[in-house]
Design an enzyme around this catalytic site. Structure first.
Site, PDB file in Angstrom:
ATOM      1  N   LYS A  15       0.830  -1.207   0.000  1.00 14.71           N
ATOM      2  CA  LYS A  15       0.000   0.000   0.000  1.00 14.71           C
ATOM      3  C   LYS A  15       0.872   1.268   0.000  1.00 14.71           C
ATOM      4  O   LYS A  15       2.089   1.181   0.206  1.00 14.71           O
ATOM      5  CB  LYS A  15      -0.934  -0.048   1.207  1.00 14.71           C
ATOM      6  CG  LYS A  15      -1.992  -1.158   1.105  1.00 14.71           C
ATOM      7  CD  LYS A  15      -2.929  -1.140   2.312  1.00 14.71           C
ATOM      8  CE  LYS A  15      -4.064  -2.149   2.153  1.00 14.71           C
ATOM      9  NZ  LYS A  15      -4.991  -2.114   3.328  1.00 14.71           N
ATOM     10  N   TYR A  55     -12.389  -1.680  -3.925  1.00 13.09           N
ATOM     11  CA  TYR A  55     -12.925  -1.867  -2.567  1.00 13.09           C
ATOM     12  C   TYR A  55     -14.457  -1.778  -2.535  1.00 13.09           C
ATOM     13  O   TYR A  55     -15.035  -1.483  -1.484  1.00 13.09           O
ATOM     14  CB  TYR A  55     -12.311  -0.852  -1.611  1.00 13.09           C
ATOM     15  CG  TYR A  55     -10.942  -1.246  -1.107  1.00 13.09           C
ATOM     16  CD1 TYR A  55     -10.747  -2.403  -0.345  1.00 13.09           C
ATOM     17  CD2 TYR A  55      -9.818  -0.467  -1.367  1.00 13.09           C
ATOM     18  CE1 TYR A  55      -9.495  -2.766   0.130  1.00 13.09           C
ATOM     19  CE2 TYR A  55      -8.552  -0.817  -0.901  1.00 13.09           C
ATOM     20  CZ  TYR A  55      -8.408  -1.972  -0.147  1.00 13.09           C
ATOM     21  OH  TYR A  55      -7.175  -2.332   0.328  1.00 13.09           O
ATOM     22  N   PHE A  63     -15.467   3.602   6.880  1.00 15.14           N
ATOM     23  CA  PHE A  63     -14.078   3.926   6.542  1.00 15.14           C
ATOM     24  C   PHE A  63     -13.823   3.985   5.034  1.00 15.14           C
ATOM     25  O   PHE A  63     -12.698   4.242   4.601  1.00 15.14           O
ATOM     26  CB  PHE A  63     -13.111   2.933   7.205  1.00 15.14           C
ATOM     27  CG  PHE A  63     -13.330   1.483   6.840  1.00 15.14           C
ATOM     28  CD1 PHE A  63     -12.847   0.957   5.642  1.00 15.14           C
ATOM     29  CD2 PHE A  63     -14.002   0.629   7.707  1.00 15.14           C
ATOM     30  CE1 PHE A  63     -13.039  -0.377   5.309  1.00 15.14           C
ATOM     31  CE2 PHE A  63     -14.200  -0.716   7.382  1.00 15.14           C
ATOM     32  CZ  PHE A  63     -13.712  -1.211   6.164  1.00 15.14           C
ATOM     33  N   ARG A  91      -2.305 -14.353   3.916  1.00 17.20           N
ATOM     34  CA  ARG A  91      -3.045 -13.700   5.009  1.00 17.20           C
ATOM     35  C   ARG A  91      -2.293 -13.883   6.341  1.00 17.20           C
ATOM     36  O   ARG A  91      -2.231 -12.950   7.152  1.00 17.20           O
ATOM     37  CB  ARG A  91      -4.468 -14.277   5.146  1.00 17.20           C
ATOM     38  CG  ARG A  91      -5.410 -14.038   3.975  1.00 17.20           C
ATOM     39  CD  ARG A  91      -5.939 -12.642   3.849  1.00 17.20           C
ATOM     40  NE  ARG A  91      -6.515 -12.077   5.039  1.00 17.20           N
ATOM     41  CZ  ARG A  91      -7.190 -10.902   5.045  1.00 17.20           C
ATOM     42  NH1 ARG A  91      -7.384 -10.224   3.906  1.00 17.20           N
ATOM     43  NH2 ARG A  91      -7.666 -10.426   6.148  1.00 17.20           N
ATOM     44  N   THR A  97      -5.755  -7.248  10.417  1.00 21.94           N
ATOM     45  CA  THR A  97      -6.017  -5.949   9.787  1.00 21.94           C
ATOM     46  C   THR A  97      -5.464  -4.797  10.631  1.00 21.94           C
ATOM     47  O   THR A  97      -4.853  -3.871  10.102  1.00 21.94           O
ATOM     48  CB  THR A  97      -7.541  -5.763   9.595  1.00 21.94           C
ATOM     49  OG1 THR A  97      -8.054  -6.885   8.866  1.00 21.94           O
ATOM     50  CG2 THR A  97      -7.849  -4.485   8.845  1.00 21.94           C
ATOM     51  N   ASN A 118      -2.084   0.058   6.923  1.00 20.01           N
ATOM     52  CA  ASN A 118      -1.591  -1.216   7.465  1.00 20.01           C
ATOM     53  C   ASN A 118      -0.689  -1.979   6.500  1.00 20.01           C
ATOM     54  O   ASN A 118      -0.591  -3.192   6.538  1.00 20.01           O
ATOM     55  CB  ASN A 118      -2.771  -2.067   7.939  1.00 20.01           C
ATOM     56  CG  ASN A 118      -3.779  -2.329   6.826  1.00 20.01           C
ATOM     57  OD1 ASN A 118      -3.574  -1.924   5.694  1.00 20.01           O
ATOM     58  ND2 ASN A 118      -4.854  -3.024   7.156  1.00 20.01           N
ATOM     59  N   HIS A 121      -2.140  -5.400   1.425  1.00 21.56           N
ATOM     60  CA  HIS A 121      -3.451  -6.011   1.163  1.00 21.56           C
ATOM     61  C   HIS A 121      -3.249  -7.468   0.777  1.00 21.56           C
ATOM     62  O   HIS A 121      -2.256  -7.804   0.137  1.00 21.56           O
ATOM     63  CB  HIS A 121      -4.154  -5.296   0.010  1.00 21.56           C
ATOM     64  CG  HIS A 121      -5.355  -6.047  -0.511  1.00 21.56           C
ATOM     65  ND1 HIS A 121      -6.596  -5.929   0.068  1.00 21.56           N
ATOM     66  CD2 HIS A 121      -5.476  -6.967  -1.509  1.00 21.56           C
ATOM     67  CE1 HIS A 121      -7.442  -6.735  -0.573  1.00 21.56           C
ATOM     68  NE2 HIS A 121      -6.782  -7.376  -1.534  1.00 21.56           N
ATOM     69  N   GLU A 132      -9.505 -10.021  -7.965  1.00 21.19           N
ATOM     70  CA  GLU A 132      -8.503  -8.988  -7.681  1.00 21.19           C
ATOM     71  C   GLU A 132      -7.283  -9.127  -8.593  1.00 21.19           C
ATOM     72  O   GLU A 132      -6.694  -8.119  -9.004  1.00 21.19           O
ATOM     73  CB  GLU A 132      -8.109  -9.052  -6.203  1.00 21.19           C
ATOM     74  CG  GLU A 132      -9.255  -8.611  -5.290  1.00 21.19           C
ATOM     75  CD  GLU A 132      -8.935  -8.722  -3.813  1.00 21.19           C
ATOM     76  OE1 GLU A 132      -7.822  -9.192  -3.460  1.00 21.19           O
ATOM     77  OE2 GLU A 132      -9.792  -8.340  -3.009  1.00 21.19           O
TER      78      GLU A 132
HETATM   79  N1  UDP Z   1      -9.818  -0.487   7.167  1.00 18.45           N
HETATM   80  C1  UDP Z   1      -9.944   0.704   7.867  1.00 18.45           C
HETATM   81  N2  UDP Z   1     -10.675   0.704   9.024  1.00 18.45           N
HETATM   82  C2  UDP Z   1     -11.283  -0.424   9.510  1.00 18.45           C
HETATM   83  C3  UDP Z   1     -11.155  -1.618   8.797  1.00 18.45           C
HETATM   84  C4  UDP Z   1     -10.412  -1.614   7.632  1.00 18.45           C
HETATM   85  O1  UDP Z   1      -9.413   1.747   7.447  1.00 18.45           O
HETATM   86  O2  UDP Z   1     -11.927  -0.362  10.570  1.00 18.45           O
HETATM   87  C5  UDP Z   1      -9.028  -0.498   5.916  1.00 18.45           C
HETATM   88  C6  UDP Z   1      -7.682  -1.200   6.049  1.00 18.45           C
HETATM   89  O3  UDP Z   1      -6.732  -0.539   5.208  1.00 18.45           O
HETATM   90  C7  UDP Z   1      -8.021  -2.585   5.552  1.00 18.45           C
HETATM   91  C8  UDP Z   1      -8.996  -2.279   4.418  1.00 18.45           C
HETATM   92  O4  UDP Z   1      -9.777  -1.194   4.919  1.00 18.45           O
HETATM   93  O5  UDP Z   1      -6.860  -3.279   5.119  1.00 18.45           O
HETATM   94  C9  UDP Z   1      -9.917  -3.411   4.016  1.00 18.45           C
HETATM   95  O6  UDP Z   1     -10.571  -3.891   5.174  1.00 18.45           O
HETATM   96  P1  UDP Z   1     -10.763  -5.443   5.437  1.00 18.45           P
HETATM   97  O7  UDP Z   1     -11.754  -5.593   6.542  1.00 18.45           O
HETATM   98  O8  UDP Z   1     -11.044  -6.136   4.146  1.00 18.45           O
HETATM   99  O9  UDP Z   1      -9.325  -5.897   6.011  1.00 18.45           O
HETATM  100  P2  UDP Z   1      -8.146  -6.762   5.352  1.00 18.45           P
HETATM  101  O10 UDP Z   1      -8.791  -7.818   4.492  1.00 18.45           O
HETATM  102  O11 UDP Z   1      -7.305  -5.795   4.541  1.00 18.45           O
HETATM  103  O12 UDP Z   1      -7.395  -7.336   6.514  1.00 18.45           O
HETATM  104 MG    MG Z   2     -10.220  -7.651   3.021  1.00 14.60          MG
END
Ligand code: UDP
Ligand code: MG
Length: 144
Positions: A15, A55, A63, A91, A97, A118, A121, A132
Site C-alpha cells: 500500500k 474496494y 471507513f 493472510r 487488519t 496497514n 493487502h 482482484e
Molecule cells: N480499514 C480501515 N478501518 C477499519 C477496517 C479496515 O481503514 O476499521 C481499511 C484497512 O486498510 C483494511 C482495508 O480497509 O486493510 C480493508 O478492510 P478489510 O476488513 O477487508 O481488512 P483486510 O482484508 O485488509 O485485513
Molecule cells: Mg479484506
C-alpha cells in the site's frame, strides 16, 4: 492458471505507506522467503474510480471514503502470488487488519502504522483472489 489444483494464486498490494517508506523490497523478500512465488509484479497509482471499484465490497462501511483517499495517496506495488494454499499463507504472513492486534513477525505488525495504513493487502478467498488478480493483471502478464 496454477499448475495443480492444490496451487492457488492471490493478490498482494504494498500500500502507499509501504512504497513511500521504501519497504517494498523487505515485504517482497518476506514473501519469497516464505516460499510463495511472485508470478507478476508492477507499480502504479490508482485513480479514485479504480480504488472505489477495487474496494466496492466495503462501499457502505464508514471507513470507505478515507480508505480510498489513502489508497490513491501515492503509488502502490501489486503482485500476484502463487503457491500451495497461497491465499491463507499470505493472510498469515500479513497479520491481522489492525497492526496493534497482529502477531509478532507479521508484516502488519512490523510495518503497519494503524488500522487503515496497514502496509499490505491480501485477497481473502478464492473468488476474491481471482477477481482482484484480474483487476490488475492480464493473462499475458500472468503467463510466465
Ligand atoms: N480499514 C480501515 N478501518 C477499519 C477496517 C479496515 O481503514 O476499521 C481499511 C484497512 O486498510 C483494511 C482495508 O480497509 O486493510 C480493508 O478492510 P478489510 O476488513 O477487508 O481488512 P483486510 O482484508 O485488509 O485485513
Ligand atoms: Mg479484506
Amino acid at each position: 492458471m496454477p499448475a495443480s489444483s492444490a496451487m492457488e494464486q492471490t493478490l498482494a498490494i504494498c500500500k502507499p505507506d509501504s512504497v513511500k517508506r521504501n519497504l517494498v523490497g523487505q515485504i517482497l523478500g518476506q514473501i519469497e522467503a516464505s516460499g510463495l512465488q511472485i508470478k507478476a509484479l508492477k507499480r502504479l497509482t490508482l485513480t479514485r474510480r479504480q480504488a472505489e471499484a477495487f474496494y466496492d465490497v466495503h462501499k457502505e462501511r464508514p471507513f470507505f471514503s478515507s480508505l480510498c483517499d489513502y489508497m490513491t495517496s501515492g503509488p502502490v506495488v501489486v503482485a500476484a502470488l502463487e503457491g500451495e494454499r497461497a491465499i491463507e499463507r499470505w493472510r498469515e504472513l500479513m497479520g491481522a487488519t489492525d497492526p496493534a492486534k497482529a502477531a509478532e513477525g507479521t508484516i502488519r505488525k512490523k510495518f503497519g502504522q494503524n488500522i487503515e495504513q496497514n502496509a499490505v493487502h491480501g485477497s481473502d478467498a478464492k473468488e476474491t483472489a481471482a477477481r482482484e488478480i484480474a483487476f490488475f493483471f492480464s493473462g499475458i502478464e500472468l503467463a510466465g
